[in-house]
Design a protein around this motif. Structure first.
Motif, PDB file in Angstrom:
ATOM      1  N   UNK A  19      62.067  50.085  10.276  1.00  0.00           N
ATOM      2  CA  UNK A  19      63.115  49.960  11.283  1.00  0.00           C
ATOM      3  C   UNK A  19      64.051  48.817  10.938  1.00  0.00           C
ATOM      4  N   UNK A  70      62.633  44.305  21.487  1.00  0.00           N
ATOM      5  CA  UNK A  70      61.431  44.935  22.015  1.00  0.00           C
ATOM      6  C   UNK A  70      60.717  44.031  23.000  1.00  0.00           C
ATOM      7  N   UNK A 113      55.992  52.796  21.491  1.00  0.00           N
ATOM      8  CA  UNK A 113      56.867  52.917  20.312  1.00  0.00           C
ATOM      9  C   UNK A 113      56.059  52.711  19.048  1.00  0.00           C
ATOM     10  N   UNK A 132      57.566  59.774  22.126  1.00  0.00           N
ATOM     11  CA  UNK A 132      58.895  59.302  22.515  1.00  0.00           C
ATOM     12  C   UNK A 132      59.333  59.941  23.829  1.00  0.00           C
ATOM     13  N   UNK A 135      57.520  58.142  26.548  1.00  0.00           N
ATOM     14  CA  UNK A 135      57.976  56.760  26.663  1.00  0.00           C
ATOM     15  C   UNK A 135      59.201  56.663  27.564  1.00  0.00           C
ATOM     16  N   UNK A 136      59.967  57.759  27.660  1.00  0.00           N
ATOM     17  CA  UNK A 136      61.171  57.731  28.490  1.00  0.00           C
ATOM     18  C   UNK A 136      60.865  57.434  29.953  1.00  0.00           C
ATOM     19  N   UNK A 139      61.037  53.766  30.194  1.00  0.00           N
ATOM     20  CA  UNK A 139      62.402  53.285  30.015  1.00  0.00           C
ATOM     21  C   UNK A 139      63.215  53.504  31.292  1.00  0.00           C
ATOM     22  N   UNK A 149      68.225  49.556  30.080  1.00  0.00           N
ATOM     23  CA  UNK A 149      67.027  50.108  29.436  1.00  0.00           C
ATOM     24  C   UNK A 149      66.352  49.090  28.529  1.00  0.00           C
ATOM     25  N   UNK A 150      67.125  48.496  27.647  1.00  0.00           N
ATOM     26  CA  UNK A 150      66.605  47.382  26.852  1.00  0.00           C
ATOM     27  C   UNK A 150      67.567  46.234  27.074  1.00  0.00           C
TER      28      UNK A 150
ATOM     29  N   UNK B  26      68.152  49.660  17.624  1.00  0.00           N
ATOM     30  CA  UNK B  26      67.357  50.528  16.751  1.00  0.00           C
ATOM     31  C   UNK B  26      66.386  51.377  17.551  1.00  0.00           C
ATOM     32  N   UNK B  27      65.793  50.763  18.612  1.00  0.00           N
ATOM     33  CA  UNK B  27      64.872  51.577  19.404  1.00  0.00           C
ATOM     34  C   UNK B  27      65.640  52.590  20.248  1.00  0.00           C
ATOM     35  N   UNK B  28      66.907  52.278  20.578  1.00  0.00           N
ATOM     36  CA  UNK B  28      67.699  53.267  21.295  1.00  0.00           C
ATOM     37  C   UNK B  28      68.093  54.415  20.374  1.00  0.00           C
ATOM     38  N   UNK B  31      65.098  56.539  20.359  1.00  0.00           N
ATOM     39  CA  UNK B  31      65.013  57.270  21.626  1.00  0.00           C
ATOM     40  C   UNK B  31      65.996  58.434  21.632  1.00  0.00           C
TER      41      UNK B  31
END
Lengths: 363, 179
Positions: A19, A70, A113, A132, A135-136, A139, A149-150, B26-28, B31
């Protein structure tokens, strides 16, 4: 050609299994890794320096949240706790519960994740998609509580930015119950699926002695049987009130790490439900006066292990020093030890099972 | 083949590069590639190889050490290519602007076609930006094919390409071309 010829294989800095940019150089003999060299400094931005020179102390919580997307909430919470200690403020029960709720929700989505990424790197695309999808749920819960969301800048000096009302609390409760059923199904999959067990069991073993000697932290240490967790060692947050239990495993391989993460997700769901059911009444923000003077140290359990903050100020608006020590930084020696002796084909899966966070490490 | 061309669509593969981002974007992206937002319905697949990619998706303010790799990856992507800058710090440096190891956004190094704002942008915004990038990509592909389509084939073989014919063909094509 002799059997002992050493081949050098680079992985990174840009690679599909990664990543983030990190460069590994594997020395291999017949596909077996004998030595590893890791270069982690690609994303170094200079956050610590800027926190002590450009930004004033009330802005820094927003900046340190951008150290890592994260575990943003644990970064800003640790910083805010350190500053509150210097300013002589203590959390009211409601603020402590709301912060704890967000830390635990963050842990759930970070672990999910990691599980998804491990599955993808082991070649199991369908499982990645399934996790994934589930996981929503978390979120969306984070979005309903904090508004984003993040990178929700939820924690501020003196309290939190948004209150939670009865409707949202009931929604969080019911959605987490739905998530628990899905994770139970997932746990069964990790338990019985033959492909997953072939790919994960006995691969990337970190022994208990190595984990102790090399300072492994978080789920990695707990998967090797080392029972360390900041949540049980400190009393910053009232974890004993909401049903915290330490999760350990003894095997120390990728499968054990996955199981520890799944068990922690169960535990976090239980804790979050207890929090939203028994949330105390009160204000969500306290009046704070003054400027930080002195030195404070805060430890919090992030999804990957212990996070450490040192904040030093001398009564000015701009702090003297902000020192951040992140869990992945401590885990790199253990990660390198685990790579040695395993097959090259397993390297991406081992790497993902360690859940490395390079933007935390390089800052 | 002319009739088929209007339905023919290519799948843009993306190359994702993290140039010092905080992982939030990156995690978005992960997603959005997942089943809930399903970026794959546009044919978008995440491929690690720059030589197979069409859309360059960059996150993060460019750090000192990642800038060479950024330019290297950009030059390795074949034309036509589209650059998408995801997140506030990719556009301007964002919260990292002015830090000693940060180069304040990617447009000092490579040309950018689409900026996606936000910290971090939601998957809906990412999908919106990718749809925009797709339009630009289709337009760029058409522009590359244009000289061959207008002046290639029989005209080239029979050598009647003078300035006047070329100007006439261009004017006719502009009338016909659906914009």
């Amino acid at each position: 050609m002799s059997d002992t010829k050493t081949v050098q294989i680079p992985l990174g800095s840009q690679h599909i299994a990664l990543l983030e940019p990190v460069a590994f150089t594997f020395q291999t003999q017949n596909e077996r890794i004998i030595a590893v060299d890791a270069d982690v400094g690609f994303v170094h931005r200079g956050v610590e320096r800027a926190c002590a020179s450009t930004f004033t102390f009330d802005q820094v919580a927003t900046v340190v949240a951008r150290v890592c997307g994260l575990c943003a909430i644990t970064h800003s919470t640790s910083y805010v706790l350190a500053v509150e200690e210097l300013l002589g403020v203590s959390m009211t029960p409601r603020i402590a519960y709301l912060r704890m709720l967000m830390v635990e929700l963050d842990r759930i989505h970070s672990h999910m994740l990691c599980l998804a990424h491990t599955a993808e790197n082991a070649g199991f695309e369908a499982l990645f998609m399934q996790i994934m999808h589930e996981r929503e749920i978390v979120m969306r819960l984070q979005e309903s509580i904090t508004g984003n969301r993040v990178q929700f800048d939820y924690v501020t000096i003196g309290g939190v930015n948004r209150d939670i009302d009865a409707m949202v609390a009931a929604h969080v409760d019911s959605e987490l119950s739905r998530l628990r059923e899905k994770i139970e199904h997932l746990y069964g999959l990790f338990d019985t699926n033959i492909t997953l067990s072939r790919r994960y069991q006995g691969i990337g073993v970190l022994s208990l002695e190595d984990a102790m000697k090399l300072n492994a932290l978080g789920p990695i240490a707990r998967a090797s049987g080392l029972a360390i967790d900041v949540r049980s060692q400190t009393s910053t947050f009232p974890y004993h009130e909401v049903g915290y239990a330490i999760q350990t495993h003894t095997a120390g391989d990728i499968d054990a790490r996955n199981r520890v993460r799944l068990a922690e997700i169960f535990n976090s769901i239980e804790m979050s439900q207890n929090i939203v059911r028994n949330i105390p009444e009160g204000e969500i923000i306290q009046k704070v006066r003054g400027k930080p003077n002195g030195q404070a140290i805060v430890r919090i359990e992030a999804p990957r292990g212990e996070i450490f903050y040192l904040v030093r100020g001398s009564g000015n608006k701009i702090l003297d020093r902000v020192r951040i020590k992140t869990p992945t930084f401590s885990t790199i020696p253990a990660m390198i030890r685990t790579f040695e002796g395993s097959m090259y084909a397993d390297a991406p899966a081992i790497l993902a099972s360690f859940d490395p966070c390079m933007s935390c490490t390089a800052k | 083949m002319k009739w088929f061309r209007q339905w023919a669509q290519k799948s843009p593969w993306i190359l994702h590069y993290n140039a010092g981002s905080c992982n939030g974007c990156d995690i978005e992206i992960l997603a959005a590639l997942g089943p809930d937002y399903d970026l794959e319905r546009f044919g978008v697949l995440n491929r690690g190889n720059p030589k197979q990619s069409d859309i360059f998706l960059v996150t993060g303010p460019v750090t000192y050490r990642s800038r060479e790799r950024l330019v290297e990856l950009y030059t390795q992507i074949p034309e036509p290519k589209v650059v998408v800058a995801m997140g506030a710090c990719t556009a301007t440096g964002g919260v990292f602007r002015g830090m000693y190891n940060v180069e304040d956004g990617i447009d000092t190094y490579i040309p950018v076609d689409v900026y996606i704002p936000g910290c971090a942008p939601s998957p809906q915004l990412l999908i919106d930006g990718m749809a925009k990038a797709l339009e630009i990509w289709v337009q760029k592909s058409r522009d590359i094919e244009k000289p061959h389509r207008l002046f290639g084939g029989i005209r080239k073989t029979l050598h009647y390409l003078d300035r006047r014919t070329m100007a006439q063909t261009l004017a006719q094509s502009k009338e016909k071309e659906p914009q």
